[in-house]
Design an enzyme around this catalytic site. Structure first.
Site, mmCIF file in Angstrom:
data_model
loop_
_atom_site.group_PDB
_atom_site.id
_atom_site.type_symbol
_atom_site.label_atom_id
_atom_site.label_comp_id
_atom_site.label_asym_id
_atom_site.label_seq_id
_atom_site.Cartn_x
_atom_site.Cartn_y
_atom_site.Cartn_z
ATOM 1 N N ARG A 341 -2.846 -8.223 -6.360
ATOM 2 C CA ARG A 341 -1.742 -8.281 -6.888
ATOM 3 C C ARG A 341 -0.655 -10.111 -6.994
ATOM 4 O O ARG A 341 0.069 -10.498 -5.932
ATOM 5 C CB ARG A 341 -0.926 -8.700 -5.622
ATOM 6 C CG ARG A 341 -1.574 -6.857 -4.313
ATOM 7 C CD ARG A 341 -0.895 -6.218 -5.072
ATOM 8 N NE ARG A 341 0.354 -5.395 -4.551
ATOM 9 C CZ ARG A 341 0.605 -5.259 -3.657
ATOM 10 N NH1 ARG A 341 -0.041 -3.916 -3.244
ATOM 11 N NH2 ARG A 341 2.105 -4.524 -3.383
ATOM 12 N N ARG A 345 6.250 -10.614 -5.077
ATOM 13 C CA ARG A 345 7.539 -11.682 -4.116
ATOM 14 C C ARG A 345 7.162 -12.708 -3.576
ATOM 15 O O ARG A 345 8.175 -13.154 -3.405
ATOM 16 C CB ARG A 345 7.533 -10.568 -2.688
ATOM 17 C CG ARG A 345 8.785 -9.366 -3.867
ATOM 18 C CD ARG A 345 9.607 -8.931 -2.767
ATOM 19 N NE ARG A 345 10.588 -8.473 -2.442
ATOM 20 C CZ ARG A 345 11.500 -8.354 -2.572
ATOM 21 N NH1 ARG A 345 11.793 -9.755 -2.286
ATOM 22 N NH2 ARG A 345 12.593 -7.544 -3.281
ATOM 23 N N ARG A 354 13.344 -9.181 -9.069
ATOM 24 C CA ARG A 354 13.956 -7.877 -8.210
ATOM 25 C C ARG A 354 15.228 -7.867 -7.832
ATOM 26 O O ARG A 354 15.700 -7.018 -7.601
ATOM 27 C CB ARG A 354 12.687 -8.420 -7.623
ATOM 28 C CG ARG A 354 11.644 -7.520 -7.404
ATOM 29 C CD ARG A 354 11.357 -5.716 -7.598
ATOM 30 N NE ARG A 354 11.884 -6.160 -5.922
ATOM 31 C CZ ARG A 354 12.630 -5.497 -5.681
ATOM 32 N NH1 ARG A 354 13.892 -5.339 -5.918
ATOM 33 N NH2 ARG A 354 12.903 -4.599 -4.009
ATOM 34 N N TYR A 467 -1.271 8.187 0.709
ATOM 35 C CA TYR A 467 -0.561 8.564 0.876
ATOM 36 C C TYR A 467 0.548 10.132 0.788
ATOM 37 O O TYR A 467 1.186 10.347 1.029
ATOM 38 C CB TYR A 467 0.257 7.933 -0.289
ATOM 39 C CG TYR A 467 0.000 6.288 -0.259
ATOM 40 C CD1 TYR A 467 1.308 5.594 0.520
ATOM 41 C CD2 TYR A 467 -1.226 5.765 -0.241
ATOM 42 C CE1 TYR A 467 0.629 4.542 1.058
ATOM 43 C CE2 TYR A 467 -0.940 4.219 -0.557
ATOM 44 C CZ TYR A 467 -0.060 3.226 0.898
ATOM 45 O OH TYR A 467 -0.311 2.122 0.430
HETATM 46 O O1 1CP Z 1 -0.195 -8.168 -9.841
HETATM 47 C C1 1CP Z 1 0.040 -7.186 -10.037
HETATM 48 O O2 1CP Z 1 -1.300 -7.131 -8.882
HETATM 49 C C2 1CP Z 1 1.244 -6.269 -9.292
HETATM 50 C C3 1CP Z 1 1.018 -4.929 -9.327
HETATM 51 C C4 1CP Z 1 0.866 -3.782 -8.635
HETATM 52 C C5 1CP Z 1 -0.568 -3.221 -8.210
HETATM 53 C C6 1CP Z 1 -1.993 -4.076 -9.021
HETATM 54 C C7 1CP Z 1 1.943 -3.933 -7.737
HETATM 55 C C8 1CP Z 1 3.257 -3.934 -7.615
HETATM 56 N N1 1CP Z 1 0.830 -2.891 -6.209
HETATM 57 C C9 1CP Z 1 -0.578 -2.419 -6.952
HETATM 58 C C10 1CP Z 1 -1.077 -1.868 -5.944
HETATM 59 C C11 1CP Z 1 -0.824 -1.154 -4.884
HETATM 60 N N2 1CP Z 1 0.199 -0.471 -4.347
HETATM 61 C C12 1CP Z 1 -1.689 -0.679 -3.855
HETATM 62 C C13 1CP Z 1 -3.687 -1.046 -4.060
HETATM 63 C C14 1CP Z 1 -3.583 -2.389 -4.098
HETATM 64 C C15 1CP Z 1 -3.973 -3.158 -2.432
HETATM 65 O O3 1CP Z 1 -4.624 -2.294 -2.225
HETATM 66 O O4 1CP Z 1 -2.626 -4.338 -2.180
HETATM 67 C C16 1CP Z 1 -1.391 0.042 -3.419
HETATM 68 C C17 1CP Z 1 -1.877 0.142 -1.550
HETATM 69 C C18 1CP Z 1 -0.108 -0.182 -3.611
HETATM 70 C C19 1CP Z 1 1.293 0.668 -2.465
HETATM 71 C C20 1CP Z 1 2.313 -0.183 -2.424
HETATM 72 N N3 1CP Z 1 2.751 -0.560 -3.566
HETATM 73 C C21 1CP Z 1 2.397 -1.253 -1.318
HETATM 74 C C22 1CP Z 1 1.463 -1.444 0.587
HETATM 75 C C23 1CP Z 1 2.513 -0.715 1.310
HETATM 76 C C24 1CP Z 1 1.567 -0.263 2.471
HETATM 77 O O5 1CP Z 1 0.925 1.068 2.235
HETATM 78 O O6 1CP Z 1 0.286 -0.861 2.701
HETATM 79 C C25 1CP Z 1 3.256 -1.517 -1.366
HETATM 80 C C26 1CP Z 1 4.770 -2.728 -0.392
HETATM 81 C C27 1CP Z 1 4.347 -1.213 -2.722
HETATM 82 C C28 1CP Z 1 5.669 -1.264 -3.556
HETATM 83 C C29 1CP Z 1 5.006 -2.703 -4.324
HETATM 84 N N4 1CP Z 1 3.942 -3.066 -5.580
HETATM 85 C C30 1CP Z 1 4.221 -3.660 -6.511
HETATM 86 C C31 1CP Z 1 4.816 -4.733 -5.664
HETATM 87 C C32 1CP Z 1 4.585 -6.172 -6.212
HETATM 88 C C33 1CP Z 1 4.988 -4.113 -4.807
HETATM 89 C C34 1CP Z 1 6.357 -4.656 -3.595
HETATM 90 C C35 1CP Z 1 7.644 -3.958 -4.137
HETATM 91 C C36 1CP Z 1 8.686 -4.977 -4.299
HETATM 92 O O7 1CP Z 1 9.118 -5.150 -2.952
HETATM 93 O O8 1CP Z 1 9.619 -6.429 -5.094
#
Ligand code: 1CP
Length: 659
Positions: A341, A345, A354, A467
């Site tokens: 990640r 943000r 964003r 999910y």
């Molecule tokens: O640099 C990077 O890693 C960004 C790319 C990336 C990746 C690898 C994003 C962007 N999401 C993910 C993986 C991801 N997404 C996982 C596995 C990683 C982990 O274990 O943390 C999971 C579980 C998600 C699901 C997801 N997408 C969540 C988590 C929600 C939960 O269930 O707790 C969230 C908040 C997102 C949205 C998301 N994905 C990525 C970003 C930057 C965001 C936030 C969106 C925003 O508000 O801008």
């Protein structure tokens, strides 16, 4: 509305279209009395409101004497004014300026005789632009004040005059009776302290947000706030960092007086509304903040991002990079580092993008997702970039519908709960239904430095299933476990379909140009070893078995201390270790495998020193084993100070050198 310290929840959750107003920018405001109104206005304009009150709440009625003095002064009913203290002078003006413009007050004072007791009120008046006529000699007591009037009797006689005395704290009865003895009418102007707040924590938290680059816009609604901000920052020894950081944010001031004070304090004002009202201030800031930030970014970044040169590439061939060699357990000159990640943000560049674009649109726009991935890698100076996307995009073409909402994170429109739902699930042909991901990979690959490897990724079958069944994030995975334990046939059919889709998806990513792939099994830690072995392992293994053998595959999960052996059995050439697992033990146990991990991402909130020792602890745990990639135990958390993340990467570069 939130205080700076408690703001956390939902920050990383994507929100709907926010192309208006602040568009999700983080707005720190210093207002106390009207804090609630201010926060509401900010939120209504699409901002994230961070309350950092810079003044103790003072009721307007407490400043009755100051306001009534101002009225008399402006009506020409005051002949002379004696200023006794510097702080009191400033507070008197702050109180009067809640009702009147400073220019009017200064002009009215010009018509009177202005006396000061000593150098401090003299300086304060100088800053305010007020001419001083009489100055008491040392030791600057009430006696010298009266003596100054006596010495100038020929030009200004006290007889029959109204003389206002600015009092701060205790009054000066001797001065009042001395004036009365000389035939004047003393008018006491008691000033209450517009003090710094009793609890300075929210303010300090707000200032730290500014310093760490997680705030975007500041709202000043009075001059005194600006002074208090600098005073509190000085007391906390963070004033230099604050001044530096202030250059990066948009500063909005309520009106000319406040702007002048900010200017005197060396703080450049970017936005000032035509009307000095709170609503007008928020409106003007909401309209101008994004264009200003973007303009600044364009000016600051000619061509590649400023930190693009933070690392040197030994080779133009990503296959020869530190990261790829570590994946293959070959010797390296230095431990490579990247962070899960790493784009998100917590980074201002990302928030700005964003603010204009909903998260899903960002993921589906190859130019923008490439920009996010490349900027994050360059800014941090990491040894690998990761594709900008999300693990859940694959569920949309399965026929489930997906939205991202602020606060709640991802939401699926349809969920799978039984065998008939499973029957409706569609297998994914990634090139057909996720072509934008492949475009993003090609684009990102093209924009990255040639030698920097790019990591593709997917959710692992179990985490995706959680999910798909729960419909979003979950605490106890009750629906998932119910299906798993009640209908083995449906469970396996679903896991097989997901696994085939994931395998095709990752293979397509490799074809599109990623050098390695990571399987995120983020939520698998909710399972017992028996459950994992029985319901998950064969499916995850089928994914790894289907991948091209020459492409490194990273297998990551959290809460997996009890599952590591089974995960190894399931496959992957690099095993991810989370921060709750013992890395030294894992390093001994899995000597035939490359490892990745495992600093606690929360340490990044504790400052650069803690980060450096956290980094050393991880490196000590693995010693000089080949096949180690530095990472966090889980992704970078929302709100993490970006400087600490950079400090971590720098620390790995420093401590991770090998002979
Ligand atoms: O640099 C990077 O890693 C960004 C790319 C990336 C990746 C690898 C994003 C962007 N999401 C993910 C993986 C991801 N997404 C996982 C596995 C990683 C982990 O274990 O943390 C999971 C579980 C998600 C699901 C997801 N997408 C969540 C988590 C929600 C939960 O269930 O707790 C969230 C908040 C997102 C949205 C998301 N994905 C990525 C970003 C930057 C965001 C936030 C969106 C925003 O508000 O801008």
């Amino acid at each position: 509305m939130i205080s700076a310290s408690s703001e956390q929840a939902g920050k990383d959750g994507a929100n709907r279209s926010t192309a208006e107003g602040f568009g999700g920018l983080r707005v720190v405001y210093f207002e106390s009395r009207l804090a609630t109104e201010c926060g509401t206005l900010v939120e209504k304009s699409g901002g994230i409101a961070i309350s950092a009150p810079a003044m103790r709440e003072v009721e307007l009625s407490d400043n009755g004497p100051a306001i009534s003095f101002a009225g008399q002064l402006l009506a020409g009913r005051v002949d002379a004014v004696i200023f006794l203290t510097g702080v009191g002078t400033r507070h008197l003006f702050a109180a009067m300026e809640t009702v009147h413009q400073r220019d009017e007050l200064v002009a009215a004072l010009k018509e009177t005789t202005v006396a000061v007791r000593g150098p401090k009120p003299l300086r304060a008046l100088g800053e305010l632009g007020v001419r001083v006529d009489l100055r008491a000699e040392e030791p600057n007591t009430w006696q010298e004040v009266l003596a100054a009037f006596d010495a100038n009797q020929s030009t200004f006689s006290l007889e029959g005059k109204t003389v206002a005395v600015q009092e701060y704290g205790v009054g000066s009865p001797q001065l009042a009776s001395g004036l009365a003895e000389r035939g004047a009418t003393p008018l006491s102007v008691a000033v209450y302290r517009w003090a710094t707040p009793e609890n300075t924590r929210p303010l300090l938290d707000g200032l730290r947000e500014i310093i760490s680059g997680t705030a975007d816009v500041l709202l000043f609604t009075s001059s005194m706030q600006a002074r208090n901000v600098i005073e509190i920052a000085s007391a906390a020894d963070i004033v230099d960092q604050l001044r530096q950081a202030l250059k990066e944010v948009v500063v909005a001031s309520i009106g000319p007086v406040c702007s002048q004070t900010l200017d005197e304090l060396g703080i450049a004002v970017d936005v000032q509304p035509a009307r000095g009202k709170l609503g007008a201030l928020v409106k003007a800031a909401a309209e101008q903040a994004l264009p200003l930030l973007e303009q600044r970014r364009r000016q600051a970044v000619p061509g590649p991002p400023p930190t693009a040169g933070r690392r040197e590439f030994a080779s133009d061939d990503p296959e020869q990079s530190l990261f790829m060699r570590a994946c293959r357990r070959e010797p390296v000159e230095r431990v490579p580092v990247w962070l899960m990640r790493q784009a998100g943000r917590y980074m201002r560049e990302y928030r700005e993008l964003r603010a204009r674009t909903p998260f899903m649109d960002l993921c589906k726009n190859p130019e923008l997702s490439a920009e996010v991935a490349v900027t994050a890698a360059a800014r941090l100076g990491v040894d690998a970039a990761i594709l900008f996307s999300d693990i859940l995009l694959i569920v949309e073409p399965m026929g489930l519908g997906l939205t991202y909402t602020r606060g709640d994170g991802p939401r699926l429109q349809h969920v799978v709960r039984d065998a008939s739902d499973v029957d409706r699930l569609q297998e994914v042909d990634p090139n057909e239904s996720l072509p934008f991901v492949m475009d993003a990979i090609r684009r990102t690959r093209g924009e990255l430095p040639a030698g920097l490897p790019l990591i593709g990724f997917s959710g692992a079958p179990f985490t995706l299933a959680s999910y798909i069944i729960e419909g979003g994030s979950s605490r106890n995975y009750t629906h998932t476990k119910r299906l798993m334990h009640s209908d083995r046939g449906a469970w396996d059919a679903m896991m097989e379909l997901i696994s085939r889709s994931v395998a095709r998806y990752l293979s397509a990513q490799v074809e599109a140009g990623v050098q390695a792939v990571q399987l995120f099994d983020s939520w698998v830690g909710c399972l017992s070893p028996d459950e994992y072995r029985e319901f998950v392992l064969p499916h995850t293994r089928s994914v790894f078995d289907a991948l091209p053998p020459s492409t490194p595959s990273l297998h990551f999960g959290t809460g997996t201390s009890a599952l590591l052996d089974l995960q190894v059995e399931a496959g992957g050439s690099v095993l991810g270790i989370d921060h709750r697992s013992d890395l030294a033990e894992a390093s001994r146990r899995f000597s035939g495998l490359a490892l990745q991990g495992n600093m606690d991402p929360a340490i990044l909130f504790a400052g650069p020193e803690a980060v450096r020792s956290g980094c050393r602890a991880v490196l000590t745990a693995v010693g000089d084993r080949d096949g180690f990639i530095f990472n966090l135990g889980h992704g970078v958390l929302p709100g993490t100070p970006v400087d600490n993340v950079i400090a971590l990467v720098d620390a790995v570069h420093e401590f991770g050198l090998r002979d």
